[in-house]
Structure formats: structure tokens, C-alpha cells
Design a protein around this motif. Structure first.
Motif, PDB file in Angstrom:
ATOM      1  N   ARG A 187     -11.476 -51.742  14.195  1.00 52.34           N
ATOM      2  CA  ARG A 187     -12.847 -51.699  13.696  1.00 52.34           C
ATOM      3  C   ARG A 187     -12.937 -51.915  12.183  1.00 52.34           C
ATOM      4  O   ARG A 187     -14.026 -52.136  11.651  1.00 52.34           O
ATOM      5  CB  ARG A 187     -13.483 -50.332  14.015  1.00 52.34           C
ATOM      6  N   THR A 188     -11.825 -51.799  11.502  1.00 50.22           N
ATOM      7  CA  THR A 188     -11.845 -51.903  10.040  1.00 50.22           C
ATOM      8  C   THR A 188     -10.677 -52.768   9.554  1.00 50.22           C
ATOM      9  O   THR A 188      -9.717 -53.012  10.285  1.00 50.22           O
ATOM     10  CB  THR A 188     -11.673 -50.514   9.378  1.00 50.22           C
ATOM     11  N   ARG A 208     -18.373 -55.558  13.928  1.00 49.60           N
ATOM     12  CA  ARG A 208     -19.663 -56.230  14.004  1.00 49.60           C
ATOM     13  C   ARG A 208     -20.660 -55.748  12.959  1.00 49.60           C
ATOM     14  O   ARG A 208     -21.865 -55.813  13.166  1.00 49.60           O
ATOM     15  CB  ARG A 208     -20.252 -56.017  15.405  1.00 49.60           C
ATOM     16  N   GLN A 209     -20.165 -55.250  11.848  1.00 46.20           N
ATOM     17  CA  GLN A 209     -21.071 -54.773  10.807  1.00 46.20           C
ATOM     18  C   GLN A 209     -21.453 -55.902   9.844  1.00 46.20           C
ATOM     19  O   GLN A 209     -20.582 -56.661   9.425  1.00 46.20           O
ATOM     20  CB  GLN A 209     -20.375 -53.683   9.968  1.00 46.20           C
ATOM     21  N   LEU A 230     -22.079 -56.093   6.299  1.00 48.74           N
ATOM     22  CA  LEU A 230     -21.699 -55.104   5.284  1.00 48.74           C
ATOM     23  C   LEU A 230     -22.627 -55.082   4.079  1.00 48.74           C
ATOM     24  O   LEU A 230     -22.865 -54.046   3.494  1.00 48.74           O
ATOM     25  CB  LEU A 230     -20.254 -55.337   4.844  1.00 48.74           C
ATOM     26  N   VAL A 239     -19.994 -60.065   5.893  1.00 44.56           N
ATOM     27  CA  VAL A 239     -19.982 -59.621   7.292  1.00 44.56           C
ATOM     28  C   VAL A 239     -18.552 -59.379   7.776  1.00 44.56           C
ATOM     29  O   VAL A 239     -17.590 -59.941   7.236  1.00 44.56           O
ATOM     30  CB  VAL A 239     -20.638 -60.669   8.233  1.00 44.56           C
ATOM     31  N   GLN A 240     -18.450 -58.548   8.789  1.00 43.07           N
ATOM     32  CA  GLN A 240     -17.177 -58.408   9.495  1.00 43.07           C
ATOM     33  C   GLN A 240     -17.009 -59.617  10.428  1.00 43.07           C
ATOM     34  O   GLN A 240     -17.996 -60.257  10.806  1.00 43.07           O
ATOM     35  CB  GLN A 240     -17.177 -57.105  10.288  1.00 43.07           C
ATOM     36  N   VAL A 278     -19.106 -60.349  13.795  1.00 43.73           N
ATOM     37  CA  VAL A 278     -20.550 -60.601  13.756  1.00 43.73           C
ATOM     38  C   VAL A 278     -20.822 -61.973  14.377  1.00 43.73           C
ATOM     39  O   VAL A 278     -20.135 -62.946  14.090  1.00 43.73           O
ATOM     40  CB  VAL A 278     -21.060 -60.535  12.296  1.00 43.73           C
ATOM     41  N   THR A 316     -30.828 -61.897  10.699  1.00 44.29           N
ATOM     42  CA  THR A 316     -30.926 -60.808   9.729  1.00 44.29           C
ATOM     43  C   THR A 316     -31.691 -61.216   8.469  1.00 44.29           C
ATOM     44  O   THR A 316     -32.396 -60.416   7.881  1.00 44.29           O
ATOM     45  CB  THR A 316     -29.503 -60.340   9.340  1.00 44.29           C
ATOM     46  N   GLU A 358     -13.207 -59.569   6.348  1.00 47.70           N
ATOM     47  CA  GLU A 358     -14.544 -59.565   5.734  1.00 47.70           C
ATOM     48  C   GLU A 358     -14.804 -60.978   5.243  1.00 47.70           C
ATOM     49  O   GLU A 358     -13.919 -61.606   4.667  1.00 47.70           O
ATOM     50  CB  GLU A 358     -14.622 -58.608   4.534  1.00 47.70           C
TER      51      GLU A 358
END
Lengths: 489, 489
Positions: free
Chosen positions: B55-56, B102-103, B105, B116-117, B120, B128, B214
Motif C-alpha cells: 500500500r505504500t 490508489r491514493q 496524494l 498519485v500512487q 490510481v 478529480t 509515486e
């Protein structure tokens, strides 16, 4: 870093070079070498060991192979107009000068591309294709004397890069001589080739990965209509706000340049355009191109935005002659600085456009702190600043102070999220600022690429990347002058 | 090339992964792995050893470090919509799936960029920022399901890349996990950063140099006006000539797409737009954007050029709804091919635009020679062809024949000075064609870069570059079918 233990015996090497390029292609006498001791960054000077002037890719490859076999550093030089010392020689180096590689090899108007040797002058490309309605977009101020090879090395920009992008956006392919003398082709006729984007990594690599010997350039159709607007402002912030508002309105002018009062007066003194009001705190020069209806519409909108931001007068020019007059002062700005002051130092940094008013104020503060006048001329649309620091090199210590002031401006650019170079490259001049912008890991990642192509470190050593020796020397030079607030130099 | 001597004991490795991403973040049961056995290129299938869903950035780095320590190949996968098998697993690999990253950022409208991650979805970016009048330009057909990470890996294109460029032109910076697990940042907020263009080399490197965690994307202002023209022609050459004439007139439409009769009928059968005339041999869809006056002027000129080239009818649409109707068929073309035939194979090649009529005729000849229908749908303005070969996979040997036909189309593209991939990448599917396009020295130069970043060869092995094993296997497969004229496969 290469440490030269004892002076090299050039004689046998020169013989080998002469066998490749002939006696006329090798320069090794003291006085003849003087021409080559610096590029456009004249504050650094060093005579090279030998200068070689090849005419073909094969000759470049043969010369590089001789260097490789004998572990001699080699540095490529185009027209020598670079402003970051990218072509600065070292005492022990072979300077490979591409000045005789001046053939335009092919022109394909249908697919909008030309293939040129690296010594071809930037402006020749446009001259060659303009009759057919095309032009080459990247236009550095030095475009009538700088070479395409140098443009590729430094990823040069210019006034029209706001809309059309810098050199890397206009190079489709390259024939290269790698540091081991191998000839390779990267990219091609098609914009996005599969595999790794080696063309992209070579453009802007400042001669540290090899030497480009053929360049495939994209040419563009000349626009149907072009208009230049000149707006003058009573304060710099207002001009900066107009720039932001133009971009925010979704307008991408072909170019958008700003000059401050000091620059305005400098150019009026020298070229007397008669168009730049001497009492203006700032002028904006905005060029729009496209269809006639489009240009007319943008002209109206840009004029309105400038007025809203307090512009006093707006002059517009559609015909080529008047357009040229409006541009004349901007194009002469560097030369004018040279007339205003015995010497000047051009800085090149980038900031997010939104930081323009703040950064200009800070530059003014720095100018006062150091006691040197700074004239501001810049590609406002890109946020690419060119502060011209005026000084007198005959005053002991002046250059060091000016370099330090220039360094503070770069740190300011980084602080606001910008960059230490917009279009002049890093070269010898700015390598000590790379750690201000990049972490050690980031720089090591770049070194991976350098080491992959240039494992012996012979291709343009001591450029781009900071080395303890040179940065240490710089730091010593600064501390001798006992400047305050030296964080890192 | 990694040769697996014996089956790996995954248990202790899984434990390590679970310690990083939790039990829910690791998939290793047979049936659950089925989802991941192929990407959009479904003709190649292979279950991975283990799937990990971080996730990161830090989790990706930790997972990659475990792979590095244990010499386990790892392959990144976004949404799995890629069409060249870039995310095809190997039995021994760890598949690192970015679906949970899927963030969005950060959003910086003033400087026109978002971070974005990689998980996405492409279309989310536009969704957005569209309220504020912005959009993200690269628009692959799969934009409602494909991920930005996959777009970065494959340097994806789309309909609007004619005017606005492919993914690489819209990525300002990347945070990356290198194959040794180190985290680095390349590029940034400023378009042209000094030093080597590492962002450029990573975009399109198909996961072989590391994993982007990222992505800083450039967003564009939505145009004031957009118009779509649909022109229909009674022969394909005429449509091709119109494309050439539009570009020669200096017009760069936002998009310019062409579909042939087979595609037209396929989409009318499926989505019934009612706008595509079933008896037309070709239709052109041309979108122009810009100021209202500009769009109006271009609309007139494009219509005139189409008419001069024999277009029968021209339909135009300015309002969003009608525009969508005109695009509907084009967007559904791949799906429609799937309805026309049990299976289809999408090819992706590039040709110089001027070769369009010749190449289309040759594709027709190949179609007849092999006895498979080929529907042509393509980005005509870029010369980026997407022949859809229709076949039935249940017929033994059909896939191999179709792959061979697809291969001949690629060789044709190379022969006329084009490329074996426009926007789908090389992946597993096309690596054997790389020597058709590049010399050994060129490929070795790319390998220098690969080896610099990925010295152990763990990051997405067996992709992009031909290896004797896989090409040998392919050649055997072909020779078993006793095809004629196999020069090299």
C-alpha cells in the motif's frame, strides 16, 4: 576523478590523431590552443592538451578509441557558446571540436525531419527549411552562433520553448560515439521508439555519455500568423501576476519574456529600440502564433489580462519587421549588460511560476546585500530566470563574490521548489549545487548511468557531478573571503 | 536469464511478506492466483509464485528487498490491462500488484500537477480535476480501468496523443523503488531538471528498472471548445490522403482516428451509433480543440480537405453528447471485434504517415494470404496502426498463425521506416522483433542501462529484450507449423 601523475608525452598521441584527421585537423601549439581554453563561461579557463577537429562519425570514433586506449580524458566542444563550462577543457584532455562537422545530411519535409552533423549552427536549420514553410523551434539567444551538437549536450532552451519544449522534445534520434569508440544509433524517425529512451538520456548529458555525430531533428510548420505584444508595468509584481493570469487562462503563448527596469534601460542605451519605456519597472513580451483568428483572439485576451493587472500601454506587432523591433531589445539583453558593466555573470535558474513576485523581491534583497546590480531578463512563462549580475572582474575578489551571490540565487530557486538550471546545463559551473537539489541516492542513481556508458570516466570528467576536490576548493575560496552564511557551496 | 534449478520453498518468503503487508496483502493459494496469470495479452498465461499487494512506497521497498536478498524475480503489475504481456508472471516470480495503491496524494492546480500512487486509474485523474477545468491528456482505450503505474511502465498513448504526446510527456517526476529496494526520486515539479533524464528512461521501461510508487503528472487546462468531425470515404487511400493533407496544412488535431469497413460494421453491429455509414470503406474521426474561433476555422479547413479527397459526408459535433456518440464506435472497436469473432489479436505498430496507403494495401494482402480477416482501427495522425486480427482460438494452430501474421505486419512497419510498437510496449510479446529494429550494438547499449539499475536481472526478467531461449522456442513453434518465409521470429 583522474589524477595526472606526470605531464603526458603528447607526441605519439598527436601522430595517431594526425593519421585519422590529417595534420590540419590537430591543434597542439600553445597559442593556437588559446581559442579553446574556455566556452561562454569565460571565468573558468584552461588550455586543453590537444585539439582534434574530425569531420565524420568514423573519425570521431577513431579519435575516441585512441583516447580510450591511452586513458586520455576527452571533451567534446561545439561552437563554444555554452554558459556553464560544459566544454571547459582540462590540461590533460583532448578537446574534440565538431566545428568542421557542418553538413546538413538530409531533409525530409514530408515527415518533418532533418538530419544534421553536430557542428551545424542552430539557425541554419531554420534557414534551410524556412522557404518550404518550416522551422526548428528551440531558439537559444545564441542561435546564430551555437551548434546543434552543443544544444543536444546542454538540452538548450530558448524563447519559444514555453509552447514548443526544449531541445529534447525536438530530437528524434542520434548517431553516437560511445566513450569506448563504438558507434550506436538511438531513437530514429519515429517519436516514441520501443525500448529505453536512450535519446532522452543523451540529450542534456553534457558530453559525459558520448559524442553525438548525427542528429535527427523534428521541424515544425511555420504558423499562419504571429503576433508580439509588448506590455509595460509600473511594478514587477503586476507583470508577474499578468504572467500567472495568462497561463491560468489556459493560454500557452509561443514565448513570454519579462525584463526589469535595469535591463530595459541597458538595452535602450545599446540598441535604442525606442519601444521599451525607460520608466517602466517591467515589460512583458508575449508572442502568440497560430491561425489568424486564433492569434487575433489571444491578442485581445492577453491585452485584457495585462490591462487588468495594471499595464500602462500595450503595443502589438503582426508584421515581421515590427515584431523584430519589439524582440530586438530582448535579444540584445546579454550584450547590453556587457556594455553597462565591465563584466557580467548570467545565472540560470527555474522557479514555479507562482513564486515569481517573491523570488524577484528576494533577488533584489540579495543584490543590495552584496552590493551588485542584478538585471533580470527571463523566460517568465517557464519560470526560467536569467539574473545578470553586473561586476568588474578587475576588482580583486569581485568574481568570487558574484559567484557567491549567483549561488544564493540558485539556492533560493531550489528553496521554492525550482531548479538550479533551466537551459544552460550544470557543466563545471554548477556541479557543487547538485546536492542542494538531489539527495545522495538520487545522485548515485545518475552515476549508475554514467558508469554504465562511461566506465573509465574519460568522457568529459569533472562535469555535472560534484567531486570532493573541486567543491572543497570552492569552499576554501569562499571561506577565504569570509562570507557569512555559507551553508554549503 | 535466471534458471530455476528446483522448486522454491515459498513458505518462509511468504512469512516475510506477511510481516510487511499483513496476511491480507499476500496471495499464494492456487485458485486465487488465477486472476494474475496474464494481463490483457491473454494468449500467454503463467501463474506467479506469490502475489503481494503493498500500500505504500516503504512496503514496496521492503518487498523488493526481500526479493533481492533471496534472488527472487519480481514483476510489477498495475490493473493488468497491458497488451504486450509486460506484466506476465513467471512461475518463480513474486508479482507485486499496485492495485491497493490508489491514493491521489496531492493536487496543485496552480502549478498544474497532481501526485498519485501507481494504482490510481487513469480516468480518475481527469475526474478529480475536471471540475476545476483541467484534465490528464493521455487516454488509452482502457482508460476507465488501466492504472497510471501501468501507463508509466508502458509509456501509454491514446487518441489525444497526436497533439499532446504520450505518457512520457506528462510525467514530471517519479518516486521509485530500485531493484535493490532503494527508494529514489527522479524528476520533480519542474519539467526539465538538470542531470540525466532518469524520469524519461524509467517511463516505458516496462518494470525492468524498478517500480514507480509515486507519479507526478502534468494536467492541462480543458479547451474552451472541442469539435469532432466524422468524414466517410469510399476508399481507404482517399482517407489516408486526407490525413496527410490535414497534417501538411499545419493542422495538428487533438486526435485523428481511422476505421475501415470491417471495423465500421463491427461497431455498428454492437453499439449501433447510427452515425458510421456501413457502406463506407473508411471513416475518419478528427477532433480539434482550442478557442472557439480556432476550432471553427479548423473545422472548416478539415472539412474542405476531406471533401477535396472525396469524402462523401461530413458530420460535425460540438456539444459533448453528440461528440460522445461520434466517438462511441471508435471506443468500442476492440470490444466489437470480440463480438465478431471468438478471439482477436490486437497488433500495435507505427509507420511514417506517408506510407499509410501502401501499408494498408499490404495488410490486406497479408490478410488474404493467411486467410484471416483484419479490421483496421488506428491513430492515423501518428501513423500508429492497430490491426485487429480475427480468429478462433479453439482451432488448433490458429493462434500461432495469427501471431505469425501479426509478426509480418510488424516487419512491414519496420521495412517502411516505422516501429514495432506505438503504445503497447514490447513486453513478452514482441521481444523477438527487437533485432528487426535495432542492431546488436543498439540493444547492447540498452542492456548497459538495464544492467546498471538491475544488475541481478530480478526486475521483470525475460521482457523487452530477446533471449536465445524464448526466441528459440518461438522459432521452433513456428517451424513445427511449417510456415513459409520465416526469416527470423
Amino acid at each position: 576523478m583522474l589524477i595526472q601523475e606526470k605531464k603526458r608525452n603528447w607526441k605519439p598521441i598527436i601522430k595517431q590523431f594526425e593519421a585519422v584527421v590529417g595534420k590540419n585537423g590537430v591543434v597542439h601549439h600553445g597559442e593556437e590552443l588559446l581559442t579553446y581554453e574556455c566556452d561562454g563561461l569565460s571565468s573558468y579557463r584552461q588550455r586543453p592538451g590537444v585539439v582534434v577537429l574530425p569531420r565524420t562519425t568514423e573519425q570521431v570514433a577513431a579519435v575516441v578509441k585512441i583516447c580510450d586506449r591511452n586513458s586520455i580524458p576527452f571533451i567534446a566542444r561545439g561552437a563554444g557558446t555554452g554558459l556553464s563550462g560544459g566544454a571547459l577543457p582540462s590540461e590533460d584532455c583532448v578537446l574534440i571540436v565538431t566545428a568542421l562537422m557542418r553538413q546538413i545530411l538530409s531533409i525530409d519535409l514530408e515527415n518533418q525531419q532533418v538530419v544534421v552533423q553536430p557542428g551545424v549552427i542552430n539557425n541554419w536549420v531554420t534557414q534551410t527549411v524556412s522557404g518550404a514553410g518550416f522551422y526548428y523551434a528551440p531558439d537559444p539567444s545564441s542561435q546564430i552562433i551555437c551548434s546543434i551538437g552543443g544544444n543536444v549536450a546542454e538540452n538548450s532552451g530558448g524563447v519559444h520553448c514555453l509552447k514548443y519544449g526544449v531541445t529534447t522534445n525536438h530530437v528524434l534520434g542520434l548517431k553516437l560515439v560511445l566513450p569506448n569508440g563504438e558507434i550506436v544509433e538511438v531513437g530514429g524517425q519515429i517519436p516514441e521508439m520501443p525500448g529505453y529512451d536512450l535519446t532522452g538520456i543523451f540529450v542534456g548529458s553534457e558530453g559525459t555519455l558520448g559524442i553525438a555525430t548525427e542528429v535527427t531533428l523534428k521541424i515544425l510548420k511555420t504558423a499562419e500568423s504571429i503576433c508580439v505584444l509588448l506590455a509595460d508595468f509600473t511594478n514587477v509584481e503586476a507583470a508577474g501576476a499578468a504572467v500567472s493570469d495568462i497561463i491560468s487562462a489556459g493560454i500557452i503563448p509561443a514565448g513570454m519574456e519579462m525584463m526589469d527596469n535595469l535591463s530595459i534601460n541597458a538595452v535602450e542605451d545599446v540598441v535604442a529600440t525606442g519601444c521599451y519605456p525607460r520608466d517602466a519597472e517591467a515589460i512583458l513580451l508575449v508572442e502568440v502564433d497560430g491561425l489568424e483568428v486564433e492569434v487575433a483572439a489571444y491578442k485581445k485576451r492577453i491585452a485584457a489580462i495585462c490591462k487588468q493587472n495594471g499595464a500602462r500601454n500595450i503595443t502589438t506587432a503582426n508584421d515581421p519587421e515590427t515584431r523584430l523591433t519589439l524582440w530586438k531589445g530582448r535579444k540584445a539583453a546579454f550584450a547590453a549588460a556587457g556594455r553597462m558593466s565591465p563584466d557580467y555573470y548570467v545565472q540560470d535558474g527555474v522557479i514555479p511560476r507562482t513564486q515569481l513576485p517573491y523570488v524577484l523581491q528576494e533577488i533584489e534583497n540579495l543584490s543590495q546585500k552584496y552590493g551588485y546590480q542584478v538585471a533580470n531578463v527571463f523566460h517568465a512563462g517557464d519560470g526560467n530566470l536569467h539574473p545578470l549580475i553586473l561586476y568588474d572582474n578587475s576588482v580583486p575578489g569581485a568574481l568570487e563574490q558574484v559567484e557567491h551571490l549567483g549561488g544564493e540565487i540558485l539556492k533560493l530557486c531550489v528553496k521554492v521548489g525550482g531548479s538550479i538550471s533551466g537551459e544552460h546545463g550544470i557543466g563545471a559551473d554548477k556541479k557543487c549545487f547538485m546536492p542542494d537539489m538531489f539527495t545522495d541516492t538520487d545522485l548515485e542513481t545518475m552515476q549508475l548511468v554514467r558508469a554504465a556508458f562511461n566506465p573509465k570516466g574519460l568522457a568529459n570528467p569533472d562535469k555535472i557531478f560534484p567531486t570532493p576536490r573541486t567543491c572543497g576548493e570552492a569552499a576554501r575560496a569562499i571561506s577565504n573571503k569570509q562570507f557569512e552564511s555559507v551553508e554549503r557551496f
